[in-house]
Design an enzyme around this catalytic site. Structure first.
Site, short mmCIF file in Angstrom:
data_model
loop_
_atom_site.label_atom_id
_atom_site.label_comp_id
_atom_site.label_asym_id
_atom_site.label_seq_id
_atom_site.Cartn_x
_atom_site.Cartn_y
_atom_site.Cartn_z
N ILE A 1 0.74 -0.99 0.16
CA ILE A 1 -0.15 -0.04 -0.06
C ILE A 1 0.85 1.20 -0.08
O ILE A 1 0.70 2.12 -0.90
CB ILE A 1 -0.93 -0.23 1.22
CG1 ILE A 1 -1.94 -1.23 1.09
CG2 ILE A 1 -1.66 1.27 1.22
CD1 ILE A 1 -2.80 -1.35 2.39
N ASP B 1 10.74 2.58 6.37
CA ASP B 1 10.27 1.17 6.72
C ASP B 1 11.64 0.50 7.13
O ASP B 1 12.86 0.76 6.80
CB ASP B 1 10.12 0.75 5.31
CG ASP B 1 9.32 -0.56 5.51
OD1 ASP B 1 8.05 -0.73 4.99
OD2 ASP B 1 9.93 -1.76 6.22
N ALA C 1 -3.75 2.23 8.92
CA ALA C 1 -3.13 0.99 9.13
C ALA C 1 -3.90 0.16 10.03
O ALA C 1 -4.71 -0.78 9.97
CB ALA C 1 -1.74 1.41 9.44
N ASP D 1 -9.21 5.86 10.07
CA ASP D 1 -9.93 4.93 9.71
C ASP D 1 -10.00 3.70 10.58
O ASP D 1 -10.88 2.60 10.30
CB ASP D 1 -9.67 4.48 8.21
CG ASP D 1 -10.71 3.47 7.64
OD1 ASP D 1 -11.77 3.83 7.40
OD2 ASP D 1 -9.96 2.32 7.04
N GLU E 1 -12.74 -1.62 18.19
CA GLU E 1 -13.79 -1.14 17.39
C GLU E 1 -15.10 -1.95 17.21
O GLU E 1 -14.97 -2.94 18.06
CB GLU E 1 -13.15 -1.38 15.79
CG GLU E 1 -12.33 -0.50 15.44
CD GLU E 1 -11.59 -0.99 13.95
OE1 GLU E 1 -12.21 -1.87 13.49
OE2 GLU E 1 -10.76 -0.33 13.48
N HIS F 1 -13.46 2.18 9.39
CA HIS F 1 -12.72 1.03 8.82
C HIS F 1 -12.92 0.65 7.48
O HIS F 1 -13.44 -0.54 7.20
CB HIS F 1 -12.68 -0.28 9.71
CG HIS F 1 -11.43 -1.03 9.59
ND1 HIS F 1 -10.74 -1.77 10.86
CD2 HIS F 1 -10.60 -1.44 8.72
CE1 HIS F 1 -9.92 -2.32 10.49
NE2 HIS F 1 -9.63 -2.34 9.33
N ILE F 2 -13.09 1.53 6.73
CA ILE F 2 -13.50 1.15 5.32
C ILE F 2 -12.41 1.38 4.17
O ILE F 2 -12.48 1.31 3.01
CB ILE F 2 -14.89 2.05 5.06
CG1 ILE F 2 -14.05 3.53 4.90
CG2 ILE F 2 -15.86 1.93 5.85
CD1 ILE F 2 -15.32 4.60 4.56
N GLY F 3 -11.32 1.41 4.59
CA GLY F 3 -10.38 1.51 3.63
C GLY F 3 -10.20 0.53 2.50
O GLY F 3 -9.85 0.98 1.35
N GLY F 4 -10.37 -0.79 2.89
CA GLY F 4 -10.50 -1.56 1.87
C GLY F 4 -11.95 -2.10 1.33
O GLY F 4 -12.20 -2.78 0.56
#
Length: 629
Positions: free
Chosen positions: A382, A401, A459, A484, A489, A512-515
């Site tokens: 991503i 990273d 993330a 997100d 949750e 939590h709608i990123g995907g």
């Protein structure tokens, strides 16, 4: 022991259609009374197959209603291969290997049956069916009445005339198939219910077969120890996309779905007898759950992360775990770009003001993306794709990273997190959910960010100290945020949500709608389902996150033995010694290990004694043993 002779009905057994009903769709396509005539044809078919109307009467009346022409029959013949039943398509190898002991017996029409019979390798003289009679203008005027199959009781008569040697097994869905056994012309009758189940037929059957896999298992033809797919239970939780259900059911497995997540106790109860579990991010598969899972072979996370699954406990129980690491990448990236633009232009607050009736047209505090620096924390699938899109929009990109990553485009790697925090105008988090990433962004990190920075977390909820983010927003250190994911949750849409971030200026909260796009969910469903099928059907562990990865071809004319064991010396030698003592010839063998687990796949060329299986299961270090055929 003499191998059985298999006699298959055609309609709703070898194919998923009734020939006359399919011909009705073709022949009556332009008829003004098509619906009424089709309904009458379907009713007559059901009455004949249930034994309520004599077969010859139903056949004659249906042909009269159809007004068939040769062109109509040819049209169905051209597409009949596409109508083959799913379990028939799965078992083409059975027909190829046993063609000399397979017959088709049908009240249907030979010219429609012939293409599928040829595809299955069944000789023309093993096809017993009615022959249509045409007039000079190509209209169907009836069937050859000298053929016993044109009348009631014809099937037993035809079978007796064949004088077959060995047990005769009849497989079909209709009453005329049941009559074969009732008349003593077959030793066993399997009521085939994959397409349609008729209670009267099921009642008199020796066995009920939901698929051809079930027939072969009961008759011991596909290998004495093979297990029919329809007996393998799959449980999918959390509204997994229907594409996964469709793909798994098409492959012959029994699939049950549950809308929401399950807590630990409910999952323990639900997982009893389940072979495969599918989840998303809300269901936790703990060591306690795995301990109670009596038949579990695999878990599929229909999402990117697997931190909700105890991977070590799963490996210890020989349970393979798969995920879909790339399938929602584009959806998350697009949301990150969109949120960045909305935050940069203060759209959320301006929109809320307008809903209150306030007009505030001002450029103050609104900026373009172009020329701004995006700092990406986590440069995996991503993060790296976000890097490309952001740069195409004119942003400078820096990233950090812990793993060595190839920088794409003009992106620049930052050796330390602090360096990135000090330079970025926008910071976007894209790290994985491992425990080591807990609270990597807290008060100290917010203090090192540029004043007025924009902050995005798409993330994991536990990687950010939410209280520290709240304070940074209130103090103005962070000018806006989009979040997100959250440390806690709601399990379902009906449960309440709370967070200290609620009500803050220029803060966008999403559930939590990123995907969560239709495209991503369908892609995830297809990818994870294929990984499950690869493991269940051939033992392939490609993309497995807790067992050694082995990519395998389909099992072909062999038996495949799958042996998962603790990685300790001597297991392979003991396994091969047991195979040698049983006289089994090894056609191919693969071994892959990681630091804790070994996975041996062995293809052998003949049936085996049950005692061999016991020896293999009881080898020291064995975690899981199963067979494929």
């Amino acid at each position: 022991m003499t191998s059985p002779v298999f006699i298959f009905d055609f309609d709703s057994t070898l194919v998923r259609v009734e020939t006359l009903e399919a011909l009705a769709d073709i022949a009556l396509s332009d008829a003004p009374d098509a619906a009424a005539r089709k309904a009458e044809i379907a009713a007559l078919t059901d009455q004949a197959m249930s034994g309520q109307v004599a077969f010859e009467d139903a056949l004659r009346r249906r042909l009269e209603l159809l007004s068939l022409k040769r062109s109509h029959v040819e049209a169905l013949t051209d597409r009949i291969l596409d109508e083959a039943t799913a379990s028939i398509r799965r078992n083409l190898d059975f027909f190829e290997r046993h063609a000399e002991r397979v017959y088709i017996l049908s009240g249907g029409f030979r010219e429609v049956i012939a293409p599928l019979a040829e595809r299955l390798g069944i000789a023309p003289d093993h096809v017993m069916a009615n022959d249509l009679v045409y007039d000079d203008e190509g209209r169907v005027v009836g069937v050859d009445e000298a053929n016993p199959l044109s009348r009631a009781g014809g099937k037993p008569e035809v079978i007796r005339a064949l004088n077959l040697a060995g047990p005769v097994v009849m497989v079909g869905d209709g009453w005329t198939d049941a009559e074969v056994k009732l008349a003593g012309a077959a030793d066993r009758f399997h009521a085939f219910t994959e397409v349609v189940s008729r209670p009267k037929v099921v009642e008199v059957a020796d066995a009920v077969a939901a698929s051809l896999d079930e027939v072969l298992f009961v008759e011991g033809v596909a290998g004495r120890w093979s297990y029919p797919r329809n007996r393998i239970r799959m449980l999918l939780l959390e509204n997994i996309h229907p594409a996964a259900v469709e793909r798994l059911e098409e492959a012959g497995y029994s699939v049950e779905t549950v809308k929401g997540a399950l807590d630990e106790d409910d999952l323990i109860e639900a997982i009893k007898g389940v072979h495969v579990l599918g989840i998303r991010s809300k269901t936790n598969v703990t060591a306690r759950v795995l301990e109670q899972a009596d038949r579990l072979l695999a878990v599929a996370a229909f999402c990117i992360g697997t931190n909700q699954i105890d991977l070590e406990a799963a490996a210890a129980h020989g349970v393979a775990v798969f995920n879909a690491p790339y399938s929602n990448t584009r959806s998350v990236v697009e949301l990150a770009i969109g949120l960045t633009i909305v935050l940069m232009r203060d759209v959320a607050d301006k929109s809320a003001a307008m809903h209150r009736g306030e007009w505030n047209k001002s450029a103050t505090g609104s900026h373009e993306l172009r020329g701004k620096t995006l700092g990406i924390i986590g440069y995996g699938a991503i993060g790296s794709q976000l890097s490309v899109l952001a740069e195409n929009l004119g942003m400078r990109v820096v990233f950090h990273d812990l793993s060595e990553r190839l920088a794409l485009g003009n992106a620049r790697r930052m050796r330390s997190l602090d360096a990135l925090l000090a330079e970025a105008d926008v910071i976007s988090l894209h790290v994985d959910g491992r425990k080591e990433n807990s609270l990597i962004i807290g008060p100290a990190q917010f203090a090192r960010m540029k004043p007025g920075v924009l902050f995005l977390n798409l993330a994991r909820g536990h990687v950010v100290d939410v209280d520290a983010l709240t304070e940074a927003l209130r103090s103005g250190r962070v000018a806006g945020a989009a979040v997100d994911v959250f440390p806690e949750e709601p399990r379902t849409n009906s449960d309440p949500f709370d967070s200290p971030l609620r009500g803050l200026k220029n803060v966008i909260l999403s559930p939590h709608i990123g995907g969560s796009t239709e495209e991503a969910q369908e892609s995830i469903a297809e990818f994870a389902a294929e990984r499950l099928l690869g493991y269940m059907n051939r033992g392939d562990t490609t993309f497995c996150v807790n067992l050694p990865n082995v990519q395998l071809a389909e099992v072909s004319r062999a038996h495949r033995l799958l042996h998962i064991h603790r990685n300790q010396p001597g297991v392979l030698a003991e396994l091969n010694r047991a195979l040698s003592d049983a006289g089994l010839n090894i056609l191919g063998q693969h071994l892959k290990t990681d630091e804790r687990t070994g996975y041996v796949i062995t293809d052998v060329d003949r049936d085996y004694d049950p005692e061999v299986l016991k020896v293999l299961r009881d080898l020291p270090g064995t975690v899981r043993f199963r067979m494929l055929h």
